[in-house]
Design a protein around this motif. Structure first.
Motif, short mmCIF file in Angstrom:
data_model
loop_
_atom_site.label_atom_id
_atom_site.label_comp_id
_atom_site.label_asym_id
_atom_site.label_seq_id
_atom_site.Cartn_x
_atom_site.Cartn_y
_atom_site.Cartn_z
N GLU A 59 64.00 -3.85 0.66
CA GLU A 59 65.49 -3.96 0.08
C GLU A 59 65.20 -4.73 -1.28
N ASP A 60 64.04 -4.69 -1.77
CA ASP A 60 63.70 -5.53 -3.05
C ASP A 60 64.63 -4.87 -4.26
N ILE A 61 65.19 -5.81 -4.82
CA ILE A 61 66.29 -4.98 -5.80
C ILE A 61 65.54 -4.26 -7.05
N GLY A 62 64.39 -4.90 -7.53
CA GLY A 62 63.70 -4.11 -8.76
C GLY A 62 63.03 -2.94 -8.02
N ARG A 63 62.47 -3.06 -6.77
CA ARG A 63 61.41 -1.95 -6.41
C ARG A 63 62.04 -0.93 -5.63
N ILE A 64 63.30 -1.40 -4.82
CA ILE A 64 63.87 -0.52 -3.98
C ILE A 64 65.28 -0.04 -4.38
N GLN A 65 66.03 -1.04 -4.58
CA GLN A 65 67.44 -0.82 -4.75
C GLN A 65 67.83 -0.06 -6.15
N LEU A 66 67.19 -0.80 -7.10
CA LEU A 66 67.55 -0.16 -8.56
C LEU A 66 67.01 1.23 -8.70
N PRO A 67 65.70 1.68 -8.28
CA PRO A 67 65.16 2.92 -8.31
C PRO A 67 65.90 3.73 -7.62
N ARG A 68 66.45 3.34 -6.34
CA ARG A 68 67.58 4.28 -5.89
C ARG A 68 68.83 4.71 -6.35
N LEU A 69 69.39 3.45 -6.78
CA LEU A 69 70.55 3.73 -7.71
C LEU A 69 70.23 4.65 -8.82
N LEU A 70 69.24 4.63 -9.63
CA LEU A 70 69.01 5.25 -10.66
C LEU A 70 68.75 6.65 -10.37
N ARG A 71 68.25 7.10 -9.29
CA ARG A 71 67.74 8.39 -8.86
C ARG A 71 68.77 9.01 -8.34
N LYS A 72 69.88 8.43 -7.70
CA LYS A 72 70.82 8.87 -7.26
C LYS A 72 71.94 9.43 -8.53
N LYS A 73 71.82 8.49 -9.64
CA LYS A 73 72.71 9.09 -10.53
C LYS A 73 71.74 10.27 -11.56
N ALA A 74 70.69 9.94 -11.59
CA ALA A 74 69.81 10.96 -12.49
C ALA A 74 68.93 12.17 -11.79
N GLY A 75 68.89 11.92 -10.43
CA GLY A 75 68.19 12.93 -9.75
C GLY A 75 66.89 12.24 -9.16
N GLU A 76 66.49 12.91 -8.25
CA GLU A 76 65.25 12.30 -7.33
C GLU A 76 64.07 12.48 -8.16
N GLY A 77 63.87 13.43 -9.18
CA GLY A 77 62.60 13.60 -9.85
C GLY A 77 62.39 12.52 -10.88
N LEU A 78 63.36 11.56 -11.15
CA LEU A 78 63.30 10.61 -12.09
C LEU A 78 62.03 9.78 -11.99
N THR A 79 61.24 9.59 -13.01
CA THR A 79 59.97 8.77 -12.66
C THR A 79 60.38 7.27 -13.05
N VAL A 80 59.77 6.45 -12.26
CA VAL A 80 60.18 4.79 -12.47
C VAL A 80 58.95 4.26 -11.92
N ASP A 81 58.34 3.52 -13.18
CA ASP A 81 57.43 2.88 -13.28
C ASP A 81 57.78 1.29 -13.14
N ILE A 82 57.03 0.70 -12.38
CA ILE A 82 57.18 -0.75 -12.00
C ILE A 82 56.06 -1.97 -12.59
N VAL A 83 56.32 -2.66 -13.23
CA VAL A 83 55.30 -3.78 -13.65
C VAL A 83 55.66 -5.19 -13.35
N SER A 84 54.98 -6.04 -13.13
CA SER A 84 55.32 -7.50 -12.83
C SER A 84 54.66 -8.62 -13.50
N GLY A 85 54.95 -9.55 -13.74
CA GLY A 85 54.40 -10.72 -14.62
C GLY A 85 54.49 -10.27 -16.00
N THR A 86 53.42 -10.72 -16.64
CA THR A 86 52.97 -10.53 -18.19
C THR A 86 52.49 -8.97 -18.12
N ASP A 87 52.50 -8.29 -17.05
CA ASP A 87 51.74 -6.79 -17.31
C ASP A 87 52.79 -5.85 -18.03
N PHE A 88 53.05 -5.90 -19.28
CA PHE A 88 54.01 -5.13 -19.87
C PHE A 88 53.38 -4.43 -20.88
#
Length: 396
Positions: free
Chosen positions: A311-340
């Motif tokens: 239930e990590d907020i960035g990796r699990i909860q937020l992508p779930r909320l976004l896909r519920k609003k935009a559709g399951e096909g929404l692409t969500v990429d995740i980076v961490s630290g200074t890997d921007f």
């Protein structure tokens, strides 16, 4: 994390830039009086940037960044220079080293620092062995309009002048911000709703909670803390509604319906939107959430580098909320630290965490990068409030 120690992200970040073997590491050791950085006559001893937290009188808490030489060579050298460039993103004050009269590298780096409005302190180290220090200083003045301080870290000469220039170079508004002073005053009652979940292991509070509590105590507010399941009970025990309720963004949906009409509501992440970044830019960026579709791509950027949690907020909860609003096909990429990524053009939206682990300079750099590429950017708290349709009802 204690209530008295200074988090690394809140320290003045002083980065040292120069060619290999120009004396960067030896200056750090000399000015701090400790053998912090590895020193060698072999060029290229420093590879990846080295971060060291110190108390530097009379500046205060600082973070020194010892970087690899910007004249490094070869494939590995290019990688090291790339990491040195990333260090610029975090730099509040730059010390630039000169060790000769050929300034091709120095001109490039000084131009970049000036473009970003980062104060520059020019120095010439190793005055005990460089026979033409004065000539190098004259050439730097003529070519770049900089007047280097001539020092010898080995003989401890010129160090007081470097400290004096560091004091002068500290941005006037550095650490002037309060996290909550725009919402509360002395004597106000503030209720903190703090879920104690996997993000905050037993016996610990997360950094934004600690920093916010300390800020409220400095203002002399009355502070009460509860877990989410005890919120309703806590409100019933109070003689009057709290002036402000601060919660975790992930429980906005549970806290908002219970909020007294008289009480302001915000979250730790929303508070950090302004404390670490630019809340107006984030609010504007959050508008892009309404336009997301299954064909869109969103970048979620975490400051911390940790293994994914349940239930990590960035990796699990937020992508779930976004896909519920935009559709399951929404692409969500995740980076961490200074890997921007430097190129954000593929994304319809960038969402950062609260960035409690980054200094404000670095967060503002990311915001500027996104805006230069016309990519909307916001943070976790602002995004979750927008998704819950309460962004216009919370205190910013």
């Amino acid at each position: 994390m204690s209530l008295t120690s200074t988090p690394g992200a809140n320290r003045l970040h002083i980065a040292l830039f120069g060619r290999r073997n120009s004396g960067k590491s030896s200056l750090i050791n000399a000015i701090t009086g400790q053998d912090i950085a590895l020193v060698s006559e072999i060029a290229g001893t420093t590879t990846d940037p080295v971060y060291k937290a110190m108390e530097l009188h009379p500046v205060g808490p600082v973070m020194f960044i010892d970087t690899a030489g910007f004249d490094d060579e070869g494939t590995l050298g290019e990688m090291r220079i790339g990491k040195t460039r990333k260090a610029v993103d975090k730099t509040d004050v730059a010390i630039v080293f000169f060790c000769g009269t050929e300034f091709s590298y120095e001109k490039e780096w000084v131009a970049e620092l000036r473009k970003r409005k980062i104060p520059i302190i020019p120095v010439i180290n190793k005055a005990d062995v460089i026979v033409n220090s004065a000539g190098i200083a004259d050439a730097a003045r003529e070519a770049l309009g900089l007047s280097p301080i001539i020092i010898s870290a080995k003989e401890k000469t010129g160090l007081d002048r470097v400290r004096e220039e560091l004091v002068r170079a500290v941005p006037e508004d550095f650490e002037a911000k309060s996290i909550t002073a725009h919402l509360v005053k002395e004597g106000d009652l503030v209720l903190l709703v703090m879920p104690q979940d996997i993000q905050a292991p037993k016996g610990r509070l997360i950094l934004p909670q600690v920093q916010t509590i300390r800020d409220l105590l400095d203002i002399k507010c009355l502070v009460m803390s509860v877990t989410t399941d005890k919120l309703e009970q806590a409100l019933k025990t109070l003689a009057q509604p709290p002036k402000l309720i601060i919660t975790d963004s992930q429980v906005f949906g549970k806290v908002y319906p219970l909020k007294p009409a008289e009480s302001l509501l915000t979250s730790f992440s929303v508070l950090f939107a302004e404390y670490k970044g630019d809340v107006s830019s984030y609010v504007e960026g959050a508008k892009a959430i309404d336009g997301l579709t299954e064909a869109s791509a969103v970048l979620i950027a975490e400051a911390c580098t940790h293994a994914p949690l349940s239930e990590d907020i960035g990796r699990i909860q937020l992508p779930r909320l976004l896909r519920k609003k935009a559709g399951e096909g929404l692409t969500v990429d995740i980076v961490s630290g200074t890997d921007f990524p430097r190129d954000l053009s593929k994304y319809s939206l960038v969402i950062q965490c609260g960035c409690c682990m980054f200094n404000r300079k670095y967060v503002l750099t990311r915001i500027a990068m996104a805006q230069e590429q016309n990519v909307p950017i916001c943070n976790y708290g602002i995004a979750i409030a927008k998704i819950n349709d309460i962004l216009d009802k919370i205190a910013l």
